[in-house]
Write a protein that holds these residues in place. Sequence first.
Motif, PDB file in Angstrom:
ATOM      1  N   LEU A 184      -3.500  -4.630  -4.093  1.00 47.70           N
ATOM      2  CA  LEU A 184      -3.479  -3.705  -2.952  1.00 47.70           C
ATOM      3  C   LEU A 184      -3.910  -2.290  -3.305  1.00 47.70           C
ATOM      4  CD1 LEU A 184      -0.427  -4.918  -0.813  1.00 47.70           C
ATOM      5  CD2 LEU A 184      -2.870  -5.412  -0.543  1.00 47.70           C
ATOM      6  N   THR A 185      -4.649  -2.135  -4.384  1.00 45.10           N
ATOM      7  CA  THR A 185      -5.374  -0.887  -4.616  1.00 45.10           C
ATOM      8  C   THR A 185      -6.712  -0.992  -3.873  1.00 45.10           C
ATOM      9  OG1 THR A 185      -6.318  -1.782  -6.664  1.00 45.10           O
ATOM     10  CG2 THR A 185      -4.311  -0.439  -6.842  1.00 45.10           C
ATOM     11  N   ILE A 186      -7.251   0.147  -3.438  1.00 46.84           N
ATOM     12  CA  ILE A 186      -8.471   0.131  -2.632  1.00 46.84           C
ATOM     13  C   ILE A 186      -9.696  -0.159  -3.489  1.00 46.84           C
ATOM     14  CG2 ILE A 186     -10.044   1.562  -1.268  1.00 46.84           C
ATOM     15  CD1 ILE A 186      -7.691   2.876   0.015  1.00 46.84           C
ATOM     16  N   HIS A 187     -10.511  -1.086  -3.008  1.00 40.73           N
ATOM     17  CA  HIS A 187     -11.784  -1.404  -3.650  1.00 40.73           C
ATOM     18  C   HIS A 187     -12.933  -0.657  -2.976  1.00 40.73           C
ATOM     19  CE1 HIS A 187     -15.007  -3.717  -5.495  1.00 40.73           C
ATOM     20  NE2 HIS A 187     -15.457  -4.027  -4.286  1.00 40.73           N
ATOM     21  N   GLN A 188     -12.936  -0.653  -1.634  1.00 40.15           N
ATOM     22  CA  GLN A 188     -14.028  -0.027  -0.890  1.00 40.15           C
ATOM     23  C   GLN A 188     -13.607   0.139   0.557  1.00 40.15           C
ATOM     24  OE1 GLN A 188     -17.707  -2.120  -1.436  1.00 40.15           O
ATOM     25  NE2 GLN A 188     -18.938  -0.692  -0.246  1.00 40.15           N
ATOM     26  N   HIS A 245     -10.854 -13.209   0.503  1.00 37.32           N
ATOM     27  CA  HIS A 245     -12.057 -13.899   0.027  1.00 37.32           C
ATOM     28  C   HIS A 245     -12.423 -13.402  -1.368  1.00 37.32           C
ATOM     29  CE1 HIS A 245     -15.940 -15.915   0.266  1.00 37.32           C
ATOM     30  NE2 HIS A 245     -16.545 -14.783  -0.074  1.00 37.32           N
ATOM     31  N   ASN A 246     -12.572 -14.346  -2.295  1.00 39.53           N
ATOM     32  CA  ASN A 246     -13.018 -14.044  -3.653  1.00 39.53           C
ATOM     33  C   ASN A 246     -12.228 -12.909  -4.308  1.00 39.53           C
ATOM     34  OD1 ASN A 246     -14.895 -16.081  -3.668  1.00 39.53           O
ATOM     35  ND2 ASN A 246     -16.669 -14.757  -3.332  1.00 39.53           N
ATOM     36  N   GLY A 247     -10.918 -12.989  -4.199  1.00 32.44           N
ATOM     37  CA  GLY A 247     -10.073 -12.011  -4.875  1.00 32.44           C
ATOM     38  C   GLY A 247      -9.926 -10.676  -4.178  1.00 32.44           C
ATOM     39  N   LYS A 248     -10.475 -10.554  -2.973  1.00 27.76           N
ATOM     40  CA  LYS A 248     -10.399  -9.302  -2.227  1.00 27.76           C
ATOM     41  C   LYS A 248      -9.769  -9.550  -0.858  1.00 27.76           C
ATOM     42  CE  LYS A 248     -12.626  -6.618  -5.216  1.00 27.76           C
ATOM     43  NZ  LYS A 248     -12.635  -7.592  -6.338  1.00 27.76           N
ATOM     44  N   VAL A 277       0.841  -1.186   0.000  1.00 31.64           N
ATOM     45  CA  VAL A 277       0.000   0.000   0.000  1.00 31.64           C
ATOM     46  C   VAL A 277       0.883   1.246   0.000  1.00 31.64           C
ATOM     47  CG1 VAL A 277      -1.902  -1.150   1.180  1.00 31.64           C
ATOM     48  CG2 VAL A 277      -0.145   0.025   2.523  1.00 31.64           C
ATOM     49  N   THR A 278       0.302   2.365  -0.345  1.00 35.34           N
ATOM     50  CA  THR A 278       1.010   3.637  -0.333  1.00 35.34           C
ATOM     51  C   THR A 278       0.637   4.415   0.934  1.00 35.34           C
ATOM     52  OG1 THR A 278      -0.752   4.824  -1.494  1.00 35.34           O
ATOM     53  CG2 THR A 278       0.896   3.671  -2.851  1.00 35.34           C
ATOM     54  N   GLU A 279       1.274   5.529   1.136  1.00 26.63           N
ATOM     55  CA  GLU A 279       0.924   6.386   2.270  1.00 26.63           C
ATOM     56  C   GLU A 279      -0.532   6.837   2.169  1.00 26.63           C
ATOM     57  OE1 GLU A 279       2.536   7.351   5.010  1.00 26.63           O
ATOM     58  OE2 GLU A 279       4.216   6.033   4.519  1.00 26.63           O
ATOM     59  N   GLU A 280      -1.017   6.989   0.942  1.00 18.80           N
ATOM     60  CA  GLU A 280      -2.386   7.457   0.724  1.00 18.80           C
ATOM     61  C   GLU A 280      -3.415   6.346   0.891  1.00 18.80           C
ATOM     62  OE1 GLU A 280       0.161   8.070  -1.431  1.00 18.80           O
ATOM     63  OE2 GLU A 280       0.471  10.121  -0.672  1.00 18.80           O
TER      64      GLU A 280
END
Length: 288
Positions: free
Chosen positions: A45-49, A25-28, A9-12
């Motif tokens: 590791l990009t944000i989904h929700q 679970h299921n790719g997340k 992950v990044t600082e943001e």
Amino acid sequence: MSLNIVASVTEETKQSGDVVAMVYHNGKLFTGAEGGKLIIYNADLTIHQEIQAQYNTVNSMCIFNGDLVTTGNDGLVKIWDVNTLELKKTLTGHDNEVRKLLPTPDRLYSGDMSGKVKIWGTDGAGQFTLNCVEEVWDIAVAGSICFTVRDKDITCSEVMFRETSAGDTKFVILTSFEGRPPLMLVGNTLCFCDRPGMVIKLKANEKGQPDLGQLEGHTKIITAMASRGNYLYSGGYDNSVRIWDVPAKKLVATGTTVSNAVQSLAVGDDGSVFAGLVGGYIVKMKQQ
């Protein structure tokens, strides 16, 4: 074999505090941290929700009956739709911080700092309550056998799954032995830490819990475990993640998170290892 970091992950995009709970679970990758925030990441590791899940720290999470379950310092157990993150139900009954969730095929276990283990059905209804007296820091279950641990000792109990006249659940303490969390069952082997916390002890899940040996390699306290098949994944304050073949009692791979201690672990579908770290950081590691 070495475990190398392939994403982080990044600082943001890091979590709001120490990442103390994870489940893949299921790719997340579902992550919980100090501050009560639930952040779901994609496999890269990009944000989904993200949502506010608990009032304060998310202590534990799991997938149970197809739903996401979280709990924390507020003593509430919350059931979420794993796809939409719609809150489906809040389970009440704990009067203290809930430290651990453990799912089985037909029951959900939740242990709190008052020494209670509550057992819930697949419909979310409370079925039984074990009064263990001592704080419950971790749980492992195999059929009617329930292992609970505080910071010094592990208790092995047989649950009768019926109520006493006083309304408590009937259970019999079979034995206790020295150990500390984390602990989990890998197949029929109970894996847990010795009292100093740097060695993983192995016992058979059978009468008398005979010793099966130990796994050595960590140089500081172990704080996290995960499992898949015959493999145990461990991490801790030495900033390392290790993969062990439990039946063979040997180290398979090891890697370093570089500068942050491990607080939680999860394993991806392809065998990737996700490590939740102090300070909100998360790394993805692969054997290379």
